[in-house]
Design an enzyme around this catalytic site. Structure first.
Site, PDB file in Angstrom:
ATOM      1  CD  GLU A  19      49.528  81.117  65.091  1.00 20.08           C
ATOM      2  OE1 GLU A  19      50.297  81.119  64.128  1.00 20.08           O
ATOM      3  OE2 GLU A  19      48.922  80.105  65.479  1.00 20.08           O
ATOM      4  CG  ASP A  54      48.745  76.475  67.251  1.00 22.08           C
ATOM      5  OD1 ASP A  54      49.781  76.992  66.791  1.00 22.08           O
ATOM      6  OD2 ASP A  54      48.033  75.676  66.621  1.00 22.08           O
TER       7      ASP A  54
HETATM    8  C1  NOJ Z   1      50.331  77.576  64.009  1.00 22.42           C
HETATM    9  C2  NOJ Z   1      51.716  77.180  64.361  1.00 22.42           C
HETATM   10  O1  NOJ Z   1      52.471  78.319  64.640  1.00 22.42           O
HETATM   11  C3  NOJ Z   1      52.253  76.378  63.195  1.00 22.42           C
HETATM   12  O2  NOJ Z   1      53.619  76.119  63.325  1.00 22.42           O
HETATM   13  C4  NOJ Z   1      51.465  75.101  63.106  1.00 22.42           C
HETATM   14  O3  NOJ Z   1      51.860  74.370  61.956  1.00 22.42           O
HETATM   15  C5  NOJ Z   1      49.971  75.391  63.014  1.00 22.42           C
HETATM   16  N1  NOJ Z   1      49.549  76.405  63.939  1.00 22.42           N
HETATM   17  C6  NOJ Z   1      49.166  74.157  63.294  1.00 22.42           C
HETATM   18  O4  NOJ Z   1      49.162  73.925  64.681  1.00 22.42           O
END
Ligand code: NOJ
Length: 521
Positions: A254, A191
């Site tokens: 990500e 993440d």
């Molecule tokens: C990215 C995640 O994909 C999203 O869903 C989340 O709200 C944020 N990071 C915070 O962790």
């Protein structure tokens, strides 16, 4: 190929309207039938669920809503039996404010865990330490009245940022990876990996001159001090060394960055970083044949230069469903593109049956990104997180016990569902399976070289995929992004292997409006 499951929405086995691990395990044979190689589960760890699991209170346990560690072990065993790899969602940038580390950090400046989070004194005027903003609106700082200091949170106040500069934090977070790898996990989606470090001097961020009302508040600044810092690259190299303590594990990061800043996250042969830096550019840029071709050409070439393996994404739990974004006409064109470009595709659950965004009524909105930002209507993510549509029975088979699903179902579920599509050779589901079968039968579609072709019409994007080391067959892909037929007789390519319109047009036949066609080379 990676298949993303949003666990809350896949299959409820406990009759509480929320999906769970046993539900997922029961549906794994379906996932295997899609011809994908791995499942990625959005977070399943202990959490108060203020951001639906992206606020972790215990990284090494399963939230009771989803089940137990035994349920998890059973899921991994079943996945492996079916030949599927299992990837977890690792959330290293922030914990939940309910995490024991943060509770200890809150006990005061002398706490042994104080420096595990990012604490700052107020600015001279007594207000927030600088102008940094939260992704969900408002300042990225919240005051702890007891100590008079602010803590940093790039998301909700209940998601305090960990201090990755502290080696003890890194060691603890790396042990989390080891814990799950010892349990048989094959990889991680990491993440917001590009946010791990912030500027050491906490400088203000400059204003983004392109921001306009209606855009989310977070976008009003240019994030040069909270994103993509050099230290983040160092931490990821360390993280990769932990992964490499185990055989055959991988991680996907990500990262929302332009390609020149994105690809360095794969690292180098000597100092590798993530295996796949998520490429979200098919989502972010315009949808015309010319733009998509331009991007595919440059991204593929850049990946080759850097010896980096490409990857492609059209949907996830933070982005509106691609069938809604691009329109029903372009749905199969987009699906074909995703599954035939060079690189690893990631598929979001339900996109294989053509699920669309659901218009969630105001009184059923639950996503904090929507609730906290009513002036930015596009910010909410509930529309793309609705329950999987399995069949035409009550609750679409998602919550067969009758509990009200945590988000409303799409109105179209009596027609758009797995059971209805499974036996129908013309369905979206079987089109998806036909594409994955072709990937298995024609190795050039997976590992072969990519080269775009000159086309007569501006709305056509055509490319060939060629076996790189001899052997195998060449494959040609023709995609019509427009509503006019296009003459493709002059283009290379032989017999039709697959058409999105369900038939097998003859060699050289005009490409029909919105048709995707795959030809033997
Ligand atoms: C990215 C995640 O994909 C999203 O869903 C989340 O709200 C944020 N990071 C915070 O962790």
């Amino acid at each position: 190929m990676i298949y993303q499951i949003y666990p809350r929405s896949f299959q409820d086995s406990g009759d509480d309207g929320v999906g769970d691990l046993r539900g997922i395990t029961a549906r794994l044979p379906y996932v295997a039938s899609l011809g994908v190689g791995a499942v990625w589960l959005s977070p399943i760890f202990t959490s108060p669920m203020r951001d639906f699991g992206y606020d972790v209170a215990d990284y090494c346990d399963i939230d009771p809503l989803f089940g137990t560690l035994d349920d998890f072990d059973a899921l991994v065993a079943e996945a492996h039996r079916l030949g599927l790899k299992v990837m977890l969602d690792y959330v290293p940038n922030h914990t939940s404010s309910d995490h024991a580390w943060f509770r200890e950090s809150l006990t005061g400046k002398e706490s042994g865990k104080r420096d595990w989070y990012v604490w700052r004194d107020p600015a001279q005027d007594g207000g927030v330490p600088n102008n940094w903003k939260s992704f969900f609106g408002g300042p990225a700082w919240t005051l702890d009245e007891a100590s008079g200091q602010y803590y940093l949170h790039q998301f909700l106040p209940s998601q305090p940022d960990l201090n990755w500069r502290n080696p003890a934090v890194r060691a603890a977070m790396f042990d989390v990876l080891r814990f799950w790898m010892r349990r048989g996990v094959d990889g991680f989606r990491v993440d917001v990996i590009w946010l791990l470090a912030e500027d050491e001097d906490f400088r203000d961020e400059p204003v983004n001159p392109d921001w306009k009302p209606g855009d989310v508040e977070h976008a009003s600044l240019d994030h040069i001090h909270t994103q993509d810092q050099p230290e983040t690259h160092e931490y990821i190299r360390e993280m990769r060394r932990v992964l490499d303590e185990f055989d055959d594990r991988m991680m996907v990061g990500e990262i929302y960055l332009p390609v020149v800043k994105l690809l360095p996250y794969a690292g180098t042969a000597e100092e590798p970083m993530v295996h796949l830096p998520f490429n979200f550019h098919l989502i972010l840029q315009g949808w015309t044949a010319e733009l998509v071709r331009g991007f595919a050409d440059s991204y593929d070439a850049e990946c080759r230069l850097r010896h980096s393996w490409p990857n492609w994404v059209l949907g996830n739990h933070d982005q509106h469903r691609f069938k809604s974004r691009l329109g029903a006409d372009q749905y199969r064109v987009a699906q074909t593109l995703l599954l035939t470009l060079r690189g690893t595709p990631t598929v979001y659950y339900g996109d294989e049956i053509g699920m669309t965004d659901v218009d969630v009524p105001a009184d059923r909105l639950v996503d904090p990104a929507a609730l906290q930002q009513p002036d930015s209507p596009e910010a909410g993510r509930d529309p793309e997180r609705t329950p999987m549509q399995w069949d035409a029975t009550a609750n679409a088979g998602f919550a067969p016990g009758g509990a009200t699903p945590w988000l409303p179902l799409a109105d179209d579920y009596p027609a758009v569902n797995v059971a209805a599509q499974d036996g129908d050779p013309a369905s979206d589901l079987n089109y998806f399976r036909a594409l994955t079968r072709l990937r298995a039968e024609y190795p050039a579609l997976v590992g072969g070289a990519y080269r775009s072709l000159e086309t007569p019409g501006a709305d056509v994007f055509a490319y060939e995929r060629m076996p790189e080391h001899g052997g195998g067959e060449r494959v040609v892909v023709l995609l019509n992004f427009g509503g006019e037929a296009a003459d493709v007789a002059g283009l290379a390519g032989g017999d039709t292997l697959l058409s999105s319109l369900g038939d097998r047009p003859e060699r050289g036949a005009a490409l029909r409006p919105h048709e995707a066609r795959i030809l033997r080379g």
